[in-house]
Design a protein around this motif. Structure first.
Motif, PDB file in Angstrom:
ATOM      1  N   GLY A 143     -90.654 -18.914  31.360  1.00 28.95           N
ATOM      2  CA  GLY A 143     -91.413 -18.045  32.248  1.00 28.95           C
ATOM      3  C   GLY A 143     -90.822 -18.077  33.641  1.00 28.95           C
ATOM      4  N   VAL A 144     -90.699 -16.899  34.260  1.00 29.71           N
ATOM      5  CA  VAL A 144     -90.114 -16.776  35.598  1.00 29.71           C
ATOM      6  C   VAL A 144     -91.072 -15.992  36.487  1.00 29.71           C
ATOM      7  CG1 VAL A 144     -88.138 -15.959  36.950  1.00 29.71           C
ATOM      8  CG2 VAL A 144     -87.801 -16.676  34.571  1.00 29.71           C
ATOM      9  N   ARG A 145     -91.213 -16.482  37.725  1.00 35.13           N
ATOM     10  CA  ARG A 145     -91.987 -15.764  38.737  1.00 35.13           C
ATOM     11  C   ARG A 145     -91.101 -15.544  39.956  1.00 35.13           C
ATOM     12  NH1 ARG A 145     -96.302 -19.701  40.047  1.00 35.13           N
ATOM     13  NH2 ARG A 145     -94.633 -21.093  39.492  1.00 35.13           N
ATOM     14  N   LEU A 146     -91.139 -14.329  40.490  1.00 36.67           N
ATOM     15  CA  LEU A 146     -90.349 -13.969  41.675  1.00 36.67           C
ATOM     16  C   LEU A 146     -91.327 -13.629  42.799  1.00 36.67           C
ATOM     17  CD1 LEU A 146     -87.319 -11.550  41.706  1.00 36.67           C
ATOM     18  CD2 LEU A 146     -89.056 -11.470  43.475  1.00 36.67           C
ATOM     19  N   PHE A 147     -91.176 -14.333  43.915  1.00 37.50           N
ATOM     20  CA  PHE A 147     -92.050 -14.162  45.076  1.00 37.50           C
ATOM     21  C   PHE A 147     -91.269 -13.561  46.238  1.00 37.50           C
ATOM     22  CE2 PHE A 147     -93.500 -17.761  42.605  1.00 37.50           C
ATOM     23  CZ  PHE A 147     -94.868 -17.546  42.492  1.00 37.50           C
ATOM     24  N   ASP A 148     -91.909 -12.696  47.006  1.00 41.97           N
ATOM     25  CA  ASP A 148     -91.246 -12.147  48.193  1.00 41.97           C
ATOM     26  C   ASP A 148     -91.270 -13.159  49.337  1.00 41.97           C
ATOM     27  OD1 ASP A 148     -93.814 -11.993  49.348  1.00 41.97           O
ATOM     28  OD2 ASP A 148     -93.926  -9.814  49.215  1.00 41.97           O
ATOM     29  N   GLY A 149     -90.751 -12.760  50.484  1.00 43.32           N
ATOM     30  CA  GLY A 149     -90.649 -13.649  51.639  1.00 43.32           C
ATOM     31  C   GLY A 149     -91.982 -14.123  52.174  1.00 43.32           C
ATOM     32  N   ARG A 150     -93.064 -13.441  51.837  1.00 44.11           N
ATOM     33  CA  ARG A 150     -94.403 -13.835  52.277  1.00 44.11           C
ATOM     34  C   ARG A 150     -95.103 -14.695  51.226  1.00 44.11           C
ATOM     35  NH1 ARG A 150     -93.053  -9.072  53.182  1.00 44.11           N
ATOM     36  NH2 ARG A 150     -94.151  -8.111  51.459  1.00 44.11           N
ATOM     37  N   GLY A 151     -94.419 -14.953  50.116  1.00 48.74           N
ATOM     38  CA  GLY A 151     -94.992 -15.779  49.062  1.00 48.74           C
ATOM     39  C   GLY A 151     -95.852 -15.020  48.066  1.00 48.74           C
ATOM     40  N   GLU A 152     -95.801 -13.684  48.100  1.00 41.71           N
ATOM     41  CA  GLU A 152     -96.591 -12.881  47.167  1.00 41.71           C
ATOM     42  C   GLU A 152     -95.822 -12.673  45.873  1.00 41.71           C
ATOM     43  OE1 GLU A 152     -98.494  -9.370  48.755  1.00 41.71           O
ATOM     44  OE2 GLU A 152     -98.318 -10.178  50.788  1.00 41.71           O
ATOM     45  N   LEU A 153     -96.506 -12.826  44.748  1.00 43.84           N
ATOM     46  CA  LEU A 153     -95.889 -12.628  43.446  1.00 43.84           C
ATOM     47  C   LEU A 153     -95.551 -11.147  43.263  1.00 43.84           C
ATOM     48  CD1 LEU A 153     -95.084 -13.802  40.663  1.00 43.84           C
ATOM     49  CD2 LEU A 153     -97.442 -13.336  39.929  1.00 43.84           C
ATOM     50  N   CYS A 154     -94.280 -10.862  42.999  1.00 47.79           N
ATOM     51  CA  CYS A 154     -93.827  -9.474  42.861  1.00 47.79           C
ATOM     52  C   CYS A 154     -93.355  -9.133  41.458  1.00 47.79           C
ATOM     53  CB  CYS A 154     -92.688  -9.197  43.843  1.00 47.79           C
ATOM     54  SG  CYS A 154     -93.184  -9.302  45.566  1.00 47.79           S
ATOM     55  N   THR A 155     -92.775 -10.104  40.769  1.00 51.79           N
ATOM     56  CA  THR A 155     -92.187  -9.848  39.457  1.00 51.79           C
ATOM     57  C   THR A 155     -92.412 -11.062  38.571  1.00 51.79           C
ATOM     58  OG1 THR A 155     -90.473  -8.516  40.533  1.00 51.79           O
ATOM     59  CG2 THR A 155     -90.046  -9.192  38.260  1.00 51.79           C
ATOM     60  N   GLU A 156     -92.697 -10.800  37.298  1.00 49.34           N
ATOM     61  CA  GLU A 156     -92.809 -11.853  36.296  1.00 49.34           C
ATOM     62  C   GLU A 156     -91.886 -11.504  35.139  1.00 49.34           C
ATOM     63  OE1 GLU A 156     -97.318 -13.472  36.388  1.00 49.34           O
ATOM     64  OE2 GLU A 156     -97.050 -11.476  35.518  1.00 49.34           O
ATOM     65  N   ALA A 157     -91.287 -12.518  34.543  1.00 48.33           N
ATOM     66  CA  ALA A 157     -90.421 -12.281  33.390  1.00 48.33           C
ATOM     67  C   ALA A 157     -90.608 -13.398  32.376  1.00 48.33           C
ATOM     68  CB  ALA A 157     -88.955 -12.214  33.821  1.00 48.33           C
ATOM     69  N   VAL A 158     -90.361 -13.063  31.136  1.00 48.29           N
ATOM     70  CA  VAL A 158     -90.279 -14.040  30.063  1.00 48.29           C
ATOM     71  C   VAL A 158     -88.910 -13.844  29.422  1.00 48.29           C
ATOM     72  CG1 VAL A 158     -91.185 -14.787  27.836  1.00 48.29           C
ATOM     73  CG2 VAL A 158     -92.759 -14.083  29.649  1.00 48.29           C
ATOM     74  N   CYS A 159     -88.136 -14.913  29.402  1.00 49.53           N
ATOM     75  CA  CYS A 159     -86.814 -14.886  28.781  1.00 49.53           C
ATOM     76  C   CYS A 159     -86.842 -15.794  27.558  1.00 49.53           C
ATOM     77  CB  CYS A 159     -85.743 -15.379  29.746  1.00 49.53           C
ATOM     78  SG  CYS A 159     -85.484 -14.274  31.145  1.00 49.53           S
ATOM     79  N   VAL A 160     -86.380 -15.280  26.454  1.00 51.06           N
ATOM     80  CA  VAL A 160     -86.263 -16.073  25.239  1.00 51.06           C
ATOM     81  C   VAL A 160     -84.792 -16.391  25.054  1.00 51.06           C
ATOM     82  CG1 VAL A 160     -86.638 -16.154  22.742  1.00 51.06           C
ATOM     83  CG2 VAL A 160     -88.311 -15.014  24.233  1.00 51.06           C
ATOM     84  N   TYR A 161     -84.490 -17.676  25.010  1.00 51.98           N
ATOM     85  CA  TYR A 161     -83.109 -18.162  24.920  1.00 51.98           C
ATOM     86  C   TYR A 161     -82.846 -18.829  23.588  1.00 51.98           C
ATOM     87  CZ  TYR A 161     -80.602 -17.489  29.261  1.00 51.98           C
ATOM     88  OH  TYR A 161     -79.877 -16.933  30.289  1.00 51.98           O
ATOM     89  N   PHE A 162     -81.658 -18.574  23.073  1.00 56.04           N
ATOM     90  CA  PHE A 162     -81.140 -19.282  21.900  1.00 56.04           C
ATOM     91  C   PHE A 162     -80.246 -20.396  22.431  1.00 56.04           C
ATOM     92  CE2 PHE A 162     -77.731 -20.029  18.875  1.00 56.04           C
ATOM     93  CZ  PHE A 162     -78.442 -20.300  17.727  1.00 56.04           C
ATOM     94  N   LEU A 163     -80.565 -21.644  22.133  1.00 60.67           N
ATOM     95  CA  LEU A 163     -79.791 -22.785  22.608  1.00 60.67           C
ATOM     96  C   LEU A 163     -78.620 -23.066  21.674  1.00 60.67           C
ATOM     97  CD1 LEU A 163     -82.618 -25.358  23.486  1.00 60.67           C
ATOM     98  CD2 LEU A 163     -81.607 -23.592  24.937  1.00 60.67           C
ATOM     99  N   PHE A 164     -77.444 -23.283  22.260  1.00 63.64           N
ATOM    100  CA  PHE A 164     -76.282 -23.698  21.472  1.00 63.64           C
ATOM    101  C   PHE A 164     -76.355 -25.195  21.204  1.00 63.64           C
ATOM    102  CE2 PHE A 164     -73.759 -20.193  23.765  1.00 63.64           C
ATOM    103  CZ  PHE A 164     -74.059 -19.265  22.778  1.00 63.64           C
ATOM    104  N   PRO A 165     -75.818 -25.628  20.069  1.00 66.34           N
ATOM    105  CA  PRO A 165     -75.668 -27.069  19.869  1.00 66.34           C
ATOM    106  C   PRO A 165     -74.801 -27.643  20.993  1.00 66.34           C
ATOM    107  CG  PRO A 165     -75.212 -25.854  17.837  1.00 66.34           C
ATOM    108  CD  PRO A 165     -75.338 -24.842  18.940  1.00 66.34           C
ATOM    109  N   LYS A 166     -75.094 -28.861  21.401  1.00 72.75           N
ATOM    110  CA  LYS A 166     -74.382 -29.456  22.543  1.00 72.75           C
ATOM    111  C   LYS A 166     -72.871 -29.495  22.344  1.00 72.75           C
ATOM    112  CE  LYS A 166     -78.277 -31.904  24.409  1.00 72.75           C
ATOM    113  NZ  LYS A 166     -78.811 -33.097  25.005  1.00 72.75           N
ATOM    114  N   GLU A 167     -72.414 -29.762  21.137  1.00 73.77           N
ATOM    115  CA  GLU A 167     -70.967 -29.814  20.879  1.00 73.77           C
ATOM    116  C   GLU A 167     -70.313 -28.445  21.086  1.00 73.77           C
ATOM    117  OE1 GLU A 167     -67.275 -31.281  20.281  1.00 73.77           O
ATOM    118  OE2 GLU A 167     -69.122 -32.420  20.584  1.00 73.77           O
ATOM    119  N   LYS A 168     -70.939 -27.402  20.590  1.00 73.25           N
ATOM    120  CA  LYS A 168     -70.415 -26.040  20.792  1.00 73.25           C
ATOM    121  C   LYS A 168     -70.406 -25.696  22.283  1.00 73.25           C
ATOM    122  CE  LYS A 168     -71.058 -21.207  19.634  1.00 73.25           C
ATOM    123  NZ  LYS A 168     -71.579 -20.247  18.671  1.00 73.25           N
TER     124      LYS A 168
END
Length: 159
Positions: free
Chosen positions: A117-142
């Motif tokens: 989950g990501v929240r983006l706030f402007d210079g006044r601290g107001e929430l402007c944008t929200e995002a959800v990113c789904v990531y596929f994790l690589f094995p550590k060796e790869k």
């Protein structure tokens, strides 16, 4: 907060649009660890406008995607790829703001799939944008052999 060390800094061929500190056209993001969250304080520039004094929505999405990858680097000590992303634009972000703040954290993990989950706030601290990113994790060796990932640590001094 502690500053996260960029493990690719100085690697030949490294030109990430989001986090390469030497990219003249790129975002040049830096990241900090604040407990469970990864934080970035970023200064908008006029060349990233969509409309007059308004940060382009695609740039906002890129900022959210980039900080999500740094959650993966730091919290899981590996790399991965975005498999899905959803962005909600709540309020305009102004390119005249002296800074914006992004905060991201792991919301859920199921084996090698992580929802961030990501929240983006402007210079006044107001929430402007929200995002959800789904990531596929690589094995550590790869991640080590194919993407030159070695370790994502933090600086010793407080930031």
């Amino acid at each position: 907060m502690k500053k996260i060390v960029n493990p690719w800094r100085g690697v030949e061929g490294y030109r990430c649009y989001g986090c390469d500190p030497n990219s003249p056209q790129g975002l040049r993001m830096e990241f900090y660890e604040d407990g469970e969250e990864i934080v970035s304080r970023w200064q908008p520039r006029p060349e990233y406008q969509g409309w007059v004094d308004t940060l382009h929505g695609g740039i906002q999405a890129t900022l959210c995607d980039e900080i999500s990858s740094w959650v993966v680097f730091r919290k899981f000590q590996t790399s991965g790829v975005t498999s899905r992303m959803e962005v909600r634009y709540l309020k305009p972000v102004h390119t005249s703001d002296d800074h914006i703040v992004l905060r991201a954290r792991v919301e859920e993990q199921r084996r090698n799939i992580v929802r961030i989950g990501v929240r983006l706030f402007d210079g006044r601290g107001e929430l402007c944008t929200e995002a959800v990113c789904v990531y596929f994790l690589f094995p550590k060796e790869k991640s080590r052999t194919e993407f030159h990932f070695c370790e994502c640590s933090v600086e010793e001094a407080e930031g």
